[in-house]
Scaffold this active site. Structure first.
Site, PDB file in Angstrom:
ATOM      1  N   ARG A   1      21.830  46.240   1.920  1.00 56.59           N
ATOM      2  CA  ARG A   1      21.530  44.779   3.217  1.00 56.59           C
ATOM      3  C   ARG A   1      22.945  44.957   2.714  1.00 56.59           C
ATOM      4  NH1 ARG A   1      17.091  44.685   6.279  1.00 56.59           N
ATOM      5  NH2 ARG A   1      15.185  45.336   5.924  1.00 56.59           N
ATOM      6  N   ASP A   2      23.760  44.411   3.889  1.00 58.91           N
ATOM      7  CA  ASP A   2      24.718  43.717   3.886  1.00 58.91           C
ATOM      8  C   ASP A   2      24.549  41.895   2.458  1.00 58.91           C
ATOM      9  OD1 ASP A   2      28.345  44.398   5.270  1.00 58.91           O
ATOM     10  OD2 ASP A   2      27.669  42.217   3.999  1.00 58.91           O
TER      11      ASP A   2
ATOM     12  N   ASN B   1      34.610  50.721  10.481  1.00 55.67           N
ATOM     13  CA  ASN B   1      36.189  49.400  10.798  1.00 55.67           C
ATOM     14  C   ASN B   1      37.273  50.623  10.083  1.00 55.67           C
ATOM     15  OD1 ASN B   1      35.377  47.437  12.353  1.00 55.67           O
ATOM     16  ND2 ASN B   1      34.439  46.252   9.978  1.00 55.67           N
TER      17      ASN B   1
ATOM     18  N   HIS C   1      31.858  53.166   5.436  1.00 50.36           N
ATOM     19  CA  HIS C   1      30.315  52.537   5.770  1.00 50.36           C
ATOM     20  C   HIS C   1      30.737  52.238   7.076  1.00 50.36           C
ATOM     21  CE1 HIS C   1      33.896  49.584   4.619  1.00 50.36           C
ATOM     22  NE2 HIS C   1      33.149  48.778   5.281  1.00 50.36           N
ATOM     23  N   MET C   2      29.193  52.273   7.081  1.00 51.73           N
ATOM     24  CA  MET C   2      28.800  52.186   8.994  1.00 51.73           C
ATOM     25  C   MET C   2      27.734  51.012   8.854  1.00 51.73           C
ATOM     26  SD  MET C   2      26.711  54.271  11.793  1.00 51.73           S
ATOM     27  CE  MET C   2      27.345  55.784  11.310  1.00 51.73           C
ATOM     28  N   HIS C   3      28.413  50.268   9.941  1.00 48.01           N
ATOM     29  CA  HIS C   3      27.646  48.445   9.615  1.00 48.01           C
ATOM     30  C   HIS C   3      26.019  49.033  10.384  1.00 48.01           C
ATOM     31  CE1 HIS C   3      31.030  46.363   8.087  1.00 48.01           C
ATOM     32  NE2 HIS C   3      31.623  46.632   8.126  1.00 48.01           N
TER      33      HIS C   3
END
Ligand code: 5GP
Ligand code: ZN
Length: 113
Positions: free
Chosen positions: A29-30, A86, A99-101
């Protein structure tokens, strides 16, 4: 890579709220969530950015598979969700480890900011 914050999460040197792990991919989790579901999906291997993916293309699909499985677990598969990578300064990449959100749980606007 010694100082890379996501490599530190991979090595267990920084705590993270991990939601799924495979031999190649970790999802957690972010720390600063932008939606009810906001999860980072990363390769264990240090790849600085999606622009440097050549030669490691397989891991990208493994990341997508993990994202889709988590979306199902989070109950947002049918509602929809957004996968974001991003790349570079103008896109707002702040951690130089691919990283992939996974974002979901609320309606999303388009275009993004
Ligand atoms: P970027 O802006 O590079 O696309 O995304 C980096 C993301 O990583 C941000 O959403 C930020 O909140 C998240 N992040 C940065 N450091 C940490 C951390 O130590 N732990 C967790 N869980 N997320 C982090
Ligand atoms: Zn790294």
């Amino acid at each position: 890579m010694e100082e890379c914050v996501f490599c530190k999460i991979v090595r267990g040197e920084i705590q993270a709220d991990t939601v799924m792990e495979t031999d190649e991919v970790i999802a957690f989790r972010d720390i600063n969530p932008q939606a009810p579901t906001h999860i980072q999906i990363i390769p264990r291997k240090h790849i600085s950015s999606i622009s440097e993916i050549e030669g490691n293309e397989d891991v990208l699909m493994r990341m997508v598979n993990v994202a889709n499985r988590i979306a199902e677990e989070e109950g947002i598969k049918e509602r929809g969700y957004r996968l974001v990578i991003n790349c570079g300064p103008e896109a707002g990449q702040s951690v130089m480890h691919l990283h992939m959100h996974l974002l979901g749980g609320r309606p999303m606007r388009w275009p993004p900011g």
